[in-house]
Design a protein around this motif. Structure first.
Motif, PDB file in Angstrom:
ATOM      1  N   GLU A   1       0.831  -1.211   0.000  1.00  0.00           N
ATOM      2  CA  GLU A   1       0.000   0.000   0.000  1.00  0.00           C
ATOM      3  C   GLU A   1       0.866   1.261   0.000  1.00  0.00           C
ATOM      4  N   LEU A   2       2.075   1.142   0.535  1.00  0.00           N
ATOM      5  CA  LEU A   2       2.998   2.272   0.595  1.00  0.00           C
ATOM      6  C   LEU A   2       3.906   2.342  -0.626  1.00  0.00           C
ATOM      7  N   GLY A   3       3.675   1.464  -1.587  1.00  0.00           N
ATOM      8  CA  GLY A   3       4.448   1.479  -2.827  1.00  0.00           C
ATOM      9  C   GLY A   3       5.736   0.686  -2.788  1.00  0.00           C
ATOM     10  N   ILE A   4       5.925  -0.131  -1.769  1.00  0.00           N
ATOM     11  CA  ILE A   4       7.138  -0.950  -1.642  1.00  0.00           C
ATOM     12  C   ILE A   4       6.761  -2.397  -1.918  1.00  0.00           C
ATOM     13  N   LEU A   5       7.171  -2.910  -3.078  1.00  0.00           N
ATOM     14  CA  LEU A   5       6.783  -4.245  -3.506  1.00  0.00           C
ATOM     15  C   LEU A   5       7.842  -5.269  -3.123  1.00  0.00           C
ATOM     16  N   PRO A   6       7.461  -6.530  -2.964  1.00  0.00           N
ATOM     17  CA  PRO A   6       8.441  -7.572  -2.638  1.00  0.00           C
ATOM     18  C   PRO A   6       9.486  -7.712  -3.746  1.00  0.00           C
ATOM     19  N   CYS A   7      10.712  -8.003  -3.351  1.00  0.00           N
ATOM     20  CA  CYS A   7      11.794  -8.248  -4.310  1.00  0.00           C
ATOM     21  C   CYS A   7      11.751  -9.712  -4.740  1.00  0.00           C
ATOM     22  N   ALA A   8      11.801  -9.943  -6.042  1.00  0.00           N
ATOM     23  CA  ALA A   8      11.684 -11.305  -6.561  1.00  0.00           C
ATOM     24  C   ALA A   8      12.999 -12.057  -6.548  1.00  0.00           C
ATOM     25  N   ASN A   9      14.110 -11.346  -6.395  1.00  0.00           N
ATOM     26  CA  ASN A   9      15.419 -12.013  -6.397  1.00  0.00           C
ATOM     27  C   ASN A   9      16.428 -11.138  -5.656  1.00  0.00           C
ATOM     28  N   LEU A  10      17.641 -11.668  -5.503  1.00  0.00           N
ATOM     29  CA  LEU A  10      18.675 -10.958  -4.755  1.00  0.00           C
ATOM     30  C   LEU A  10      19.098  -9.676  -5.460  1.00  0.00           C
TER      31      LEU A  10
ATOM     32  N   SER B   1      -8.511   1.128  12.265  1.00  0.00           N
ATOM     33  CA  SER B   1      -8.699  -0.250  11.816  1.00  0.00           C
ATOM     34  C   SER B   1      -7.333  -0.867  11.560  1.00  0.00           C
ATOM     35  N   ILE B   2      -7.253  -2.202  11.569  1.00  0.00           N
ATOM     36  CA  ILE B   2      -5.964  -2.853  11.362  1.00  0.00           C
ATOM     37  C   ILE B   2      -5.743  -3.290   9.917  1.00  0.00           C
ATOM     38  N   ASP B   3      -6.659  -2.973   9.009  1.00  0.00           N
ATOM     39  CA  ASP B   3      -6.470  -3.401   7.623  1.00  0.00           C
ATOM     40  C   ASP B   3      -5.303  -2.647   7.001  1.00  0.00           C
ATOM     41  N   ALA B   4      -4.766  -3.195   5.907  1.00  0.00           N
ATOM     42  CA  ALA B   4      -3.540  -2.671   5.313  1.00  0.00           C
ATOM     43  C   ALA B   4      -3.690  -1.237   4.822  1.00  0.00           C
ATOM     44  N   ALA B   5      -4.798  -0.932   4.142  1.00  0.00           N
ATOM     45  CA  ALA B   5      -4.982   0.402   3.581  1.00  0.00           C
ATOM     46  C   ALA B   5      -5.069   1.469   4.675  1.00  0.00           C
ATOM     47  N   THR B   6      -5.837   1.185   5.731  1.00  0.00           N
ATOM     48  CA  THR B   6      -5.973   2.139   6.830  1.00  0.00           C
ATOM     49  C   THR B   6      -4.647   2.331   7.555  1.00  0.00           C
ATOM     50  N   THR B   7      -3.948   1.222   7.804  1.00  0.00           N
ATOM     51  CA  THR B   7      -2.663   1.298   8.499  1.00  0.00           C
ATOM     52  C   THR B   7      -1.655   2.087   7.681  1.00  0.00           C
ATOM     53  N   ALA B   8      -1.589   1.830   6.374  1.00  0.00           N
ATOM     54  CA  ALA B   8      -0.638   2.537   5.513  1.00  0.00           C
ATOM     55  C   ALA B   8      -0.942   4.034   5.472  1.00  0.00           C
ATOM     56  N   ALA B   9      -2.219   4.382   5.383  1.00  0.00           N
ATOM     57  CA  ALA B   9      -2.597   5.798   5.358  1.00  0.00           C
ATOM     58  C   ALA B   9      -2.210   6.483   6.667  1.00  0.00           C
ATOM     59  N   TRP B  10      -2.414   5.786   7.793  1.00  0.00           N
ATOM     60  CA  TRP B  10      -2.038   6.344   9.094  1.00  0.00           C
ATOM     61  C   TRP B  10      -0.523   6.524   9.172  1.00  0.00           C
ATOM     62  N   ILE B  11       0.248   5.554   8.695  1.00  0.00           N
ATOM     63  CA  ILE B  11       1.714   5.658   8.703  1.00  0.00           C
ATOM     64  C   ILE B  11       2.162   6.867   7.884  1.00  0.00           C
TER      65      ILE B  11
END
Length: 327
Positions: free
Chosen positions: A132-141, A269-279
């Protein structure tokens, strides 16, 4: 290696079982990580260890096996140690604020590697919040190295660092309980010692076990009782924050006790979108950072080598976070 002989030793219950030596544990866990243990025997060994509990020597042997098979990442430039944050639990009742701590560290120029699972199992995981914050998982090293060098932060699924460990972690769904892999996942660092690990525990006896492990190995870590299993100081009540380095332990903050004087402003709320917006609102100065998170941030600056004095770390964090709220 005779797995039946090993089971005869470790599967006799809490009081009757024999602990493995460091070498035996190293060989056994190496075979488990390499996929060399037959499925039935593997399940039996994991359950036996769960029932018996790992000894200090067994943890050392298991860690040796894992460390020798762990893929490495390049140490980011900048002169400070990267902070390694395992994130395998997520939020069930309280907001998951691991991403907040990580992004605060990045603001100080400290590289942060988060590693963990992409599976939610009904919880709000750090991976979802980071997305939600724009940081995606890295697929490789390679992607992880580029992210650390460019953005100062990377999230890496466990399978990228250790496919064998990821396979053992995945057995939780089949066996119904956690296994030794969940403990070991909190202890790894792909930077070969040049890092600060954040290590959470759920029970007081495991805090002692982890402290003994890091004192024996001389590795660097910040130990704490986590928030719902995550390596984050509870934003409502600070836990004990214990710093381990070079075979010694140092209590940086005592645990808060007694009635709560006040409650921090937290996401509704503890959902990802609400948490990311609060952060994001916290990082932009709209809401104050919970004090226990500020305390943990100061510990991380000290452990990462941003400053060699803990009192100075407290002063720097107090000044910078105050200016953030006032901005």
């Amino acid at each position: 290696m005779s797995y039946s002989a090993i089971l005869k030793e470790i599967a006799r219950g809490v009081h009757g079982a024999r602990d493995l030596s460091i070498d035996e544990a190293d060989q056994l866990y190496g075979a488990m990580l390499d996929g060399g243990v037959p499925e039935m025997e593997l399940g039996a060994i994991l359950i036996a260890l769960r029932m018996k509990g790992e000894s200090a020597d067994e943890l050392l042997g298991f860690y040796q096996a894992l460390e020798s098979r762990l893929y490495s990442l390049a140490l980011p430039a900048g002169g400070v140690r990267p902070v390694v944050i395992p994130t395998y639990n997520g939020a069930r009742h309280q907001p998951n604020l691991v991403a907040l701590l990580a992004l605060l560290l990045v603001k100080f120029g400290i590289p942060v590697l988060l590693h963990g699972t992409l599976e939610s199992q009904g919880r709000t995981t750090t991976a979802y919040i980071l997305r939600e914050l724009g940081i995606l998982p890295c697929a490789n090293l390679g992607q992880a190295n580029l992210a650390l060098a460019g953005e100062g932060i990377a999230f890496v699924p466990t399978a990228v660092l250790s496919p064998g460990l990821a396979n053992l972690l995945g057995l939780r769904n089949r066996l119904g309980v956690r296994n030794t892999a969940h403990t070991l996942a909190k202890m790894i660092s792909p930077f070969k010692g040049e890092s600060l690990r954040l290590v959470s525990v759920s029970h007081p006896e495991y805090l002692e076990k982890m402290r003994d492990f890091f004192e024996t190995t001389g590795l660097r870590a910040l130990l704490l009782r986590g928030t719902e299993g995550e390596a984050l100081a509870n934003p409502k009540r600070r836990p004990e924050l214990l710093y381990c380095d070079d075979g010694k332990s140092q209590l940086l903050f005592e645990a808060e006790v007694g009635p709560l004087k006040s409650l921090p402003n937290l996401p509704e709320s503890i959902d990802a979108a609400t948490t990311a917006a609060w952060i994001q609102s916290v990082l932009s100065g709209q809401h104050p950072i919970p004090l226990p998170v500020i305390n943990q941030l100061a510990c991380c600056l000290y452990g990462a080598g941003y400053t060699t004095d803990m009192n100075q770390a407290k002063a720097i964090v107090a000044m910078e976070t105050s200016s953030l709220v006032m901005a």
